[in-house]
Design an enzyme around this catalytic site. Structure first.
Site, PDB file in Angstrom:
ATOM      1  N   ASP A  96      46.814   3.847  65.846  1.00 20.11           N
ATOM      2  CA  ASP A  96      46.364   4.797  66.838  1.00 20.11           C
ATOM      3  C   ASP A  96      44.956   5.264  66.443  1.00 20.11           C
ATOM      4  OD1 ASP A  96      46.554   6.727  68.935  1.00 20.11           O
ATOM      5  OD2 ASP A  96      48.712   6.868  68.538  1.00 20.11           O
ATOM      6  N   ASP A 196      43.373   6.393  71.859  1.00 21.22           N
ATOM      7  CA  ASP A 196      43.836   7.655  72.434  1.00 21.22           C
ATOM      8  C   ASP A 196      42.858   8.154  73.508  1.00 21.22           C
ATOM      9  OD1 ASP A 196      45.770   9.913  72.009  1.00 21.22           O
ATOM     10  OD2 ASP A 196      43.940  11.034  71.581  1.00 21.22           O
ATOM     11  N   GLU A 248      44.721   4.338  76.251  1.00 14.44           N
ATOM     12  CA  GLU A 248      45.458   5.389  76.962  1.00 14.44           C
ATOM     13  C   GLU A 248      44.514   6.006  77.978  1.00 14.44           C
ATOM     14  OE1 GLU A 248      47.976   9.485  76.155  1.00 14.44           O
ATOM     15  OE2 GLU A 248      46.070   9.160  75.156  1.00 14.44           O
ATOM     16  N   HIS A 322      55.673   9.671  72.743  1.00 16.78           N
ATOM     17  CA  HIS A 322      55.798  10.942  72.021  1.00 16.78           C
ATOM     18  C   HIS A 322      55.314  12.139  72.841  1.00 16.78           C
ATOM     19  CE1 HIS A 322      51.731   9.602  71.728  1.00 16.78           C
ATOM     20  NE2 HIS A 322      51.358  10.798  71.309  1.00 16.78           N
ATOM     21  N   ASP A 323      54.793  11.889  74.030  1.00 15.10           N
ATOM     22  CA  ASP A 323      54.340  12.989  74.895  1.00 15.10           C
ATOM     23  C   ASP A 323      55.259  13.199  76.092  1.00 15.10           C
ATOM     24  OD1 ASP A 323      51.974  13.319  73.370  1.00 15.10           O
ATOM     25  OD2 ASP A 323      50.936  11.796  74.558  1.00 15.10           O
TER      26      ASP A 323
HETATM   27  C1  GLC Z   1      47.033  11.741  73.670  1.00 15.17           C
HETATM   28  C2  GLC Z   1      48.176  11.746  72.692  1.00 15.17           C
HETATM   29  C3  GLC Z   1      48.689  13.152  72.557  1.00 15.17           C
HETATM   30  C4  GLC Z   1      47.579  14.021  72.043  1.00 15.17           C
HETATM   31  C5  GLC Z   1      46.325  13.904  72.913  1.00 15.17           C
HETATM   32  C6  GLC Z   1      45.129  14.445  72.225  1.00 15.17           C
HETATM   33  O1  GLC Z   1      47.430  12.086  74.949  1.00 15.17           O
HETATM   34  O2  GLC Z   1      49.146  10.835  73.084  1.00 15.17           O
HETATM   35  O3  GLC Z   1      49.814  13.233  71.724  1.00 15.17           O
HETATM   36  O4  GLC Z   1      47.987  15.352  72.005  1.00 15.17           O
HETATM   37  O5  GLC Z   1      46.007  12.568  73.215  1.00 15.17           O
HETATM   38  O6  GLC Z   1      44.752  13.616  71.147  1.00 15.17           O
END
Ligand code: GLC
Ligand code: CA
Length: 548
Positions: A96, A196, A248, A322-323
């Site tokens: 990540d 991310d 993402e 995880h979100d």
């Molecule tokens: C992404 C991650 C999340 C995090 C955010 C800020 O959305 O998946 O868990 O809080 O980025 O880094």
């Protein structure tokens, strides 16, 4: 070398996966110990969420040092061992990479605060405008996106928590630092990279108030985004032909995602988008509940399948991470139809065009946590919103209901390995409460029962390897107007696949228009196998796929 279209990625949240030293936190050695389990499941890549040194305000997405391992997870040697041990099982590691922001504990930010001009330029500092905040933009974790620094009489931008300061990608030195970090991990044998919130890195030239929103339209898929990703590609993973990448993408569009993932563009291998997991947000607000809008879900998934296919882009398909809350509690039924609905949702997502991602515990049907006390929550977003919703004078019962459905802690409870103490996750006190249902829902039970959700996932993973139509086939929606069924066809050369999924706990009759019925055979189902007919009734949450 792996073909990412035939591959399945398994996401590990190491803090909650397996703890080997009894401190209550999962660790890298824990991942190593469970590699045989993952090999048996048949997955190809492990995406590990951030394990770098971090104050853990956002559970590791607030990085203080990109070149190391946080001691609570282990050491660089443990990581190197993990790469080797995984490879020995034909599993590759995906890391990540969090480059929209760093922790305010990162040395760059500390130097910036000390007044070192070079490092101040690494971040986005702005003065007040007419005695007000530089812009009215909102943080994604609630509140303003600006934090004031007295000494400079300036604010810095943080799209997430105030301890996550946004990096200034327009500064070439920042970009170069980032390339060094990516190359460092590639040299350590990493074969996958997950970037991310990567589509938020290019900020607009002019910072202005958003009169009809929270600011996202100015920095989402921002002005130089494609240029920066191309440059990242060219300077790092693009030099190799065996590294896969996934971006993402927050609040993005199909058009941009084609740009990000069409191989011709030399940006990324594939992209996550989140439109399909917002169909239960009321007024597009995560903190207002509404039942899943099934029409909308169908429309969004169909549009993305077709749109990305037309533009030769590639989706990373998922229900859980995880979100996100647990899918079986969300679009399934974790009580009367736990097994059936978990399997249906799995089949639905795995047989789409795109690379499927499994989030730890999804393969055994782990459910939401249903915490009843705010002290059980740890997630910064949940805690912030608990306050914000209270300030809005929403009553506490209502707030708990929302958190029980929406909190990110729902997916972060420790992995349920067996029915012994702490679900076999840790000998010590787990950092987050274990779900009470662990004596029932756990890996050991899944392994014992050939009809388990676990075996269903295992089968889906192997079907993708076995049938080219699953990996490469074209996508065609079926039964588009049906109010309960999500159905589709896939076609590749002379292989045809039909997938039928009943999303509800009631029977539904369907009528199909298909030739050569007798040539189709059932390859996976969550009830008894059966033959394809032109007219039949699907049982509650029944899911069935046929191949010709
Ligand atoms: C992404 C991650 C999340 C995090 C955010 C800020 O959305 O998946 O868990 O809080 O980025 O880094
Ligand atoms: Ca530990």
């Amino acid at each position: 070398m792996k073909d990412f279209k035939k591959s399945t990625v398994y996401q590990i949240y190491p803090k909650s996966f397996y703890d080997t030293n009894g401190d209550g936190f999962g660790d890298l050695n824990g991942v190593i110990e469970k590699l045989d389990y993952l090999k048996n499941l048949g997955i190809d890549y492990i995406w590990i969420t951030p394990f770098y040194p971090s104050p853990q305000v956002d559970n590791g997405y607030d990085i203080a040092d990109y070149y190391n391992i946080d001691p609570s997870f282990g050491t660089l040697e443990d990581f190197e061992k993990l790469v080797v041990e995984a490879k020995a099982r034909n599993i590759y590691i995906m890391l990540d990479m969090v480059f929209n922001h760093t922790s305010t504990e990162h040395n760059w930010f500390k130097k910036a605060l000390d007044g070192e001009e070079k490092y101040k330029e690494f971040y986005i500092f702005k003065e007040a405008v007419n005695n007000e905040l530089p812009t009215n933009w909102k943080s994604k974790f609630g509140g303003t996106a600006w934090e004031y620094i007295d000494k400079f009489e300036e604010y810095y931008l943080h799209l997430f928590d105030r301890t996550q300061a946004d990096l200034n990608w327009d500064n070439e030195e920042v970009r170069k630092e980032i390339y060094s970090i990516v190359n460092y991990w590639i040299e350590k044998g990493v074969k996958g990279l997950r970037f991310d919130v990567i589509n938020l890195i290019s900020k607009p030239e002019k910072f202005e108030n958003d009169l009809d929103g929270d600011g996202r339209r100015f920095y989402t898929d921002g002005p130089k985004i494609h240029e920066y990703i191309k440059e990242l590609n060219e300077n790092t993973y693009g030099k190799y032909d065996d590294i896969i990448t996934v971006g993402e993408m927050s609040s993005t569009s199909i058009e941009n995602c084609i740009g990000y993932s069409n191989p011709k563009e030399k940006e990324l291998s594939m992209v996550f988008n989140f439109h399909h997991v917002k169909v239960d947000y009321k007024n597009q607000n995560k903190w207002e509940l509404q039942v899943c809008n099934f029409d909308n879900l169908k429309k969004i998934l169909n549009d993305w399948q077709l749109g990305m296919q037309d533009g030769n882009g590639w989706n990373a398909n998922f229900w859980c991470n995880h979100d996100q809350p647990r899918i079986v509690s969300r679009f399934g039924n974790d009580k009367e139809y736990h097994k059936e609905s978990a399997k249906m949702l799995a089949t639905m997502i795995h047989l789409l065009r795109g690379t499927p991602y499994i989030y730890q515990g999804e393969e055994i049907g782990m459910t939401n946590a249903y915490f009843t006390d705010i002290n059980q929550y740890v997630d910064v977003e949940s805690l912030n919103y608990f306050k914000i919703l209270k300030e809005q004078e929403i009553n506490e019962d209502e707030i708990y209901k929302v958190l029980q459905e929406r909190s990110r802690d729902n997916s972060r409870t420790p992995m349920q390995w067996n029915s012994s103490k702490n679900a076999g996750f840790s000998q010590g006190k787990p950092w987050l409460s274990i779900n009470d249902n662990y004596t029932d829902i756990n890996v050991e039970n899944g392994i014992k029962d050939k009809s388990s959700i676990l075996y269903h996932y295992k089968k889906l993973i192997s079907l993708r390897k076995q049938y080219d139509v699953i990996a490469y086939g074209n996508y065609l929606p079926m039964l588009e107007d049906n109010e309960s069924v999500f159905a589709y066809k896939r076609e590749y050369k002379d292989e045809y696949l039909i997938v039928l999924n009943n999303f509800y706990g009631r029977e539904v009759e369907i009528e199909l228009d298909i030739q050569d019925l007798e040539k189709y055979k059932c390859i996976i189902t969550n009830y008894e196998e059966r033959n394809l007919k032109l007219r039949f009734t699907l049982k509650p949450y029944e899911s069935i796929a046929f191949i010709k």
